[in-house]
Design a protein around this motif. Structure first.
Motif, PDB file in Angstrom:
ATOM      1  N   ASP A 150      47.241 -24.196  19.852  1.00 48.57           N
ATOM      2  CA  ASP A 150      46.737 -24.082  18.483  1.00 48.57           C
ATOM      3  C   ASP A 150      47.580 -24.961  17.565  1.00 48.57           C
ATOM      4  O   ASP A 150      48.745 -24.672  17.317  1.00 48.57           O
ATOM      5  N   TYR A 151      46.973 -26.034  17.087  1.00 48.68           N
ATOM      6  CA  TYR A 151      47.639 -26.935  16.158  1.00 48.68           C
ATOM      7  C   TYR A 151      47.107 -26.753  14.735  1.00 48.68           C
ATOM      8  O   TYR A 151      47.178 -27.664  13.925  1.00 48.68           O
ATOM      9  N   GLY A 152      46.576 -25.574  14.449  1.00 45.10           N
ATOM     10  CA  GLY A 152      46.070 -25.291  13.108  1.00 45.10           C
ATOM     11  C   GLY A 152      44.685 -25.860  12.893  1.00 45.10           C
ATOM     12  O   GLY A 152      43.689 -25.163  13.059  1.00 45.10           O
ATOM     13  N   ASP A 153      44.626 -27.136  12.552  1.00 47.35           N
ATOM     14  CA  ASP A 153      43.340 -27.785  12.309  1.00 47.35           C
ATOM     15  C   ASP A 153      42.623 -28.178  13.594  1.00 47.35           C
ATOM     16  O   ASP A 153      41.425 -28.447  13.578  1.00 47.35           O
ATOM     17  N   VAL A 154      43.355 -28.234  14.693  1.00 44.41           N
ATOM     18  CA  VAL A 154      42.776 -28.605  15.985  1.00 44.41           C
ATOM     19  C   VAL A 154      43.239 -27.591  17.031  1.00 44.41           C
ATOM     20  O   VAL A 154      44.431 -27.317  17.149  1.00 44.41           O
ATOM     21  N   MET A 155      42.279 -27.042  17.773  1.00 46.68           N
ATOM     22  CA  MET A 155      42.600 -26.145  18.878  1.00 46.68           C
ATOM     23  C   MET A 155      42.205 -26.823  20.178  1.00 46.68           C
ATOM     24  O   MET A 155      41.098 -27.342  20.297  1.00 46.68           O
ATOM     25  N   VAL A 156      43.134 -26.802  21.120  1.00 40.83           N
ATOM     26  CA  VAL A 156      42.934 -27.458  22.406  1.00 40.83           C
ATOM     27  C   VAL A 156      42.759 -26.382  23.469  1.00 40.83           C
ATOM     28  O   VAL A 156      43.614 -25.504  23.626  1.00 40.83           O
ATOM     29  N   HIS A 157      41.645 -26.458  24.187  1.00 34.53           N
ATOM     30  CA  HIS A 157      41.331 -25.518  25.263  1.00 34.53           C
ATOM     31  C   HIS A 157      41.290 -26.305  26.564  1.00 34.53           C
ATOM     32  O   HIS A 157      40.459 -27.202  26.716  1.00 34.53           O
ATOM     33  N   ILE A 158      42.170 -25.951  27.490  1.00 33.76           N
ATOM     34  CA  ILE A 158      42.182 -26.612  28.796  1.00 33.76           C
ATOM     35  C   ILE A 158      41.923 -25.542  29.846  1.00 33.76           C
ATOM     36  O   ILE A 158      42.698 -24.594  29.986  1.00 33.76           O
ATOM     37  N   PHE A 159      40.817 -25.699  30.540  1.00 32.12           N
ATOM     38  CA  PHE A 159      40.354 -24.706  31.502  1.00 32.12           C
ATOM     39  C   PHE A 159      40.443 -25.237  32.929  1.00 32.12           C
ATOM     40  O   PHE A 159      40.336 -26.449  33.155  1.00 32.12           O
ATOM     41  N   ASN A 160      40.504 -24.297  33.889  1.00 34.72           N
ATOM     42  CA  ASN A 160      40.150 -24.672  35.246  1.00 34.72           C
ATOM     43  C   ASN A 160      38.627 -24.610  35.319  1.00 34.72           C
ATOM     44  O   ASN A 160      37.969 -24.159  34.376  1.00 34.72           O
ATOM     45  N   GLU A 161      38.053 -25.094  36.397  1.00 36.77           N
ATOM     46  CA  GLU A 161      36.595 -25.211  36.476  1.00 36.77           C
ATOM     47  C   GLU A 161      35.887 -23.865  36.350  1.00 36.77           C
ATOM     48  O   GLU A 161      34.886 -23.739  35.645  1.00 36.77           O
ATOM     49  N   GLU A 162      36.400 -22.840  37.013  1.00 34.00           N
ATOM     50  CA  GLU A 162      35.754 -21.531  37.004  1.00 34.00           C
ATOM     51  C   GLU A 162      35.709 -20.941  35.594  1.00 34.00           C
ATOM     52  O   GLU A 162      34.660 -20.468  35.137  1.00 34.00           O
ATOM     53  N   ASN A 163      36.827 -20.982  34.894  1.00 32.18           N
ATOM     54  CA  ASN A 163      36.873 -20.390  33.555  1.00 32.18           C
ATOM     55  C   ASN A 163      36.111 -21.222  32.526  1.00 32.18           C
ATOM     56  O   ASN A 163      35.554 -20.672  31.575  1.00 32.18           O
ATOM     57  N   ARG A 164      36.056 -22.520  32.709  1.00 32.56           N
ATOM     58  CA  ARG A 164      35.271 -23.350  31.783  1.00 32.56           C
ATOM     59  C   ARG A 164      33.809 -22.921  31.820  1.00 32.56           C
ATOM     60  O   ARG A 164      33.163 -22.766  30.788  1.00 32.56           O
ATOM     61  N   GLY A 165      33.294 -22.724  33.023  1.00 30.41           N
ATOM     62  CA  GLY A 165      31.912 -22.286  33.155  1.00 30.41           C
ATOM     63  C   GLY A 165      31.692 -20.863  32.671  1.00 30.41           C
ATOM     64  O   GLY A 165      30.678 -20.557  32.048  1.00 30.41           O
ATOM     65  N   PHE A 166      32.655 -19.996  32.934  1.00 36.20           N
ATOM     66  CA  PHE A 166      32.514 -18.592  32.552  1.00 36.20           C
ATOM     67  C   PHE A 166      32.519 -18.416  31.034  1.00 36.20           C
ATOM     68  O   PHE A 166      31.654 -17.738  30.478  1.00 36.20           O
ATOM     69  N   TYR A 167      33.474 -19.021  30.352  1.00 35.37           N
ATOM     70  CA  TYR A 167      33.591 -18.842  28.900  1.00 35.37           C
ATOM     71  C   TYR A 167      32.636 -19.741  28.114  1.00 35.37           C
ATOM     72  O   TYR A 167      32.238 -19.397  27.017  1.00 35.37           O
ATOM     73  N   ASN A 168      32.300 -20.877  28.651  1.00 36.14           N
ATOM     74  CA  ASN A 168      31.287 -21.774  28.101  1.00 36.14           C
ATOM     75  C   ASN A 168      31.357 -21.880  26.571  1.00 36.14           C
ATOM     76  O   ASN A 168      30.410 -21.534  25.860  1.00 36.14           O
ATOM     77  N   LEU A 169      32.489 -22.350  26.081  1.00 35.48           N
ATOM     78  CA  LEU A 169      32.691 -22.453  24.632  1.00 35.48           C
ATOM     79  C   LEU A 169      31.662 -23.353  23.956  1.00 35.48           C
ATOM     80  O   LEU A 169      31.286 -23.116  22.805  1.00 35.48           O
ATOM     81  N   GLU A 170      31.198 -24.358  24.666  1.00 34.74           N
ATOM     82  CA  GLU A 170      30.197 -25.243  24.082  1.00 34.74           C
ATOM     83  C   GLU A 170      28.918 -24.479  23.743  1.00 34.74           C
ATOM     84  O   GLU A 170      28.292 -24.726  22.719  1.00 34.74           O
ATOM     85  N   LYS A 171      28.535 -23.543  24.591  1.00 34.82           N
ATOM     86  CA  LYS A 171      27.341 -22.746  24.317  1.00 34.82           C
ATOM     87  C   LYS A 171      27.629 -21.736  23.201  1.00 34.82           C
ATOM     88  O   LYS A 171      26.799 -21.523  22.318  1.00 34.82           O
ATOM     89  N   LEU A 172      28.802 -21.124  23.237  1.00 33.24           N
ATOM     90  CA  LEU A 172      29.185 -20.164  22.213  1.00 33.24           C
ATOM     91  C   LEU A 172      29.193 -20.808  20.823  1.00 33.24           C
ATOM     92  O   LEU A 172      28.763 -20.211  19.845  1.00 33.24           O
ATOM     93  N   TRP A 173      29.641 -22.048  20.756  1.00 31.61           N
ATOM     94  CA  TRP A 173      29.722 -22.797  19.499  1.00 31.61           C
ATOM     95  C   TRP A 173      28.642 -23.873  19.451  1.00 31.61           C
ATOM     96  O   TRP A 173      28.867 -24.976  18.982  1.00 31.61           O
ATOM     97  N   LYS A 174      27.451 -23.545  19.920  1.00 30.32           N
ATOM     98  CA  LYS A 174      26.377 -24.527  20.066  1.00 30.32           C
ATOM     99  C   LYS A 174      25.948 -25.169  18.752  1.00 30.32           C
ATOM    100  O   LYS A 174      25.383 -26.252  18.742  1.00 30.32           O
ATOM    101  N   ASP A 175      26.212 -24.531  17.625  1.00 37.56           N
ATOM    102  CA  ASP A 175      25.842 -25.104  16.332  1.00 37.56           C
ATOM    103  C   ASP A 175      26.838 -26.152  15.848  1.00 37.56           C
ATOM    104  O   ASP A 175      26.557 -26.875  14.892  1.00 37.56           O
ATOM    105  N   ALA A 176      27.983 -26.222  16.503  1.00 40.45           N
ATOM    106  CA  ALA A 176      28.996 -27.214  16.122  1.00 40.45           C
ATOM    107  C   ALA A 176      28.639 -28.560  16.755  1.00 40.45           C
ATOM    108  O   ALA A 176      28.422 -28.647  17.965  1.00 40.45           O
TER     109      ALA A 176
END
Length: 116
Positions: free
Chosen positions: A81-107
């Motif tokens: 967490d850099y305040g204005d920028v948050m960096v999420h680094i996933f392994n393959e399994e968790n990237r698919g499970f949490y699917n932040l792109e879908k959760l934040w699909k309006d962004a």
């Protein structure tokens, strides 16, 4: 340093360690949480750690430290967490499970070439 410059440095640090599927979301368009999410995948726990370490190292060289960080112990999802920028680094399994792109699909997605 602008937020866009910092986001580009983060992108390049991830790319240097062969992070996969790097996505930049303009979260600021839909939320006041932050301006950008940078999301990437590492192919192993070791690579997730190497990517996160490289992002931290490159920003530390510029005098920028994370406000907080989570997940270094498990190395399956590291959040910097850099305040204005948050960096999420996933392994393959968790990237698919949490699917932040879908959760934040309006962004909207941001093309790294449009960053300063």
């Amino acid at each position: 340093m602008t937020i866009e410059n910092m986001t580009k440095v983060i992108y390049d640090a991830i790319d240097d360690k062969l992070g996969e599927d790097i996505a930049i979301l303009n979260i600021g368009k839909v939320s006041s949480l932050c301006d950008y999410f940078v999301i990437a995948t590492g192919s192993s726990q070791r690579q997730v750690k190497a990517i996160a370490d490289n992002v931290e190292d490159e920003l530390t060289k510029l005098g920028i430290e994370p406000k907080s960080k989570e997940g270094h112990g498990t190395q399956t999802w590291v959040l910097l967490d850099y305040g204005d920028v948050m960096v999420h680094i996933f392994n393959e399994e968790n990237r698919g499970f949490y699917n932040l792109e879908k959760l934040w699909k309006d962004a909207p997605y941001v093309d790294v070439d449009t960053l300063a």
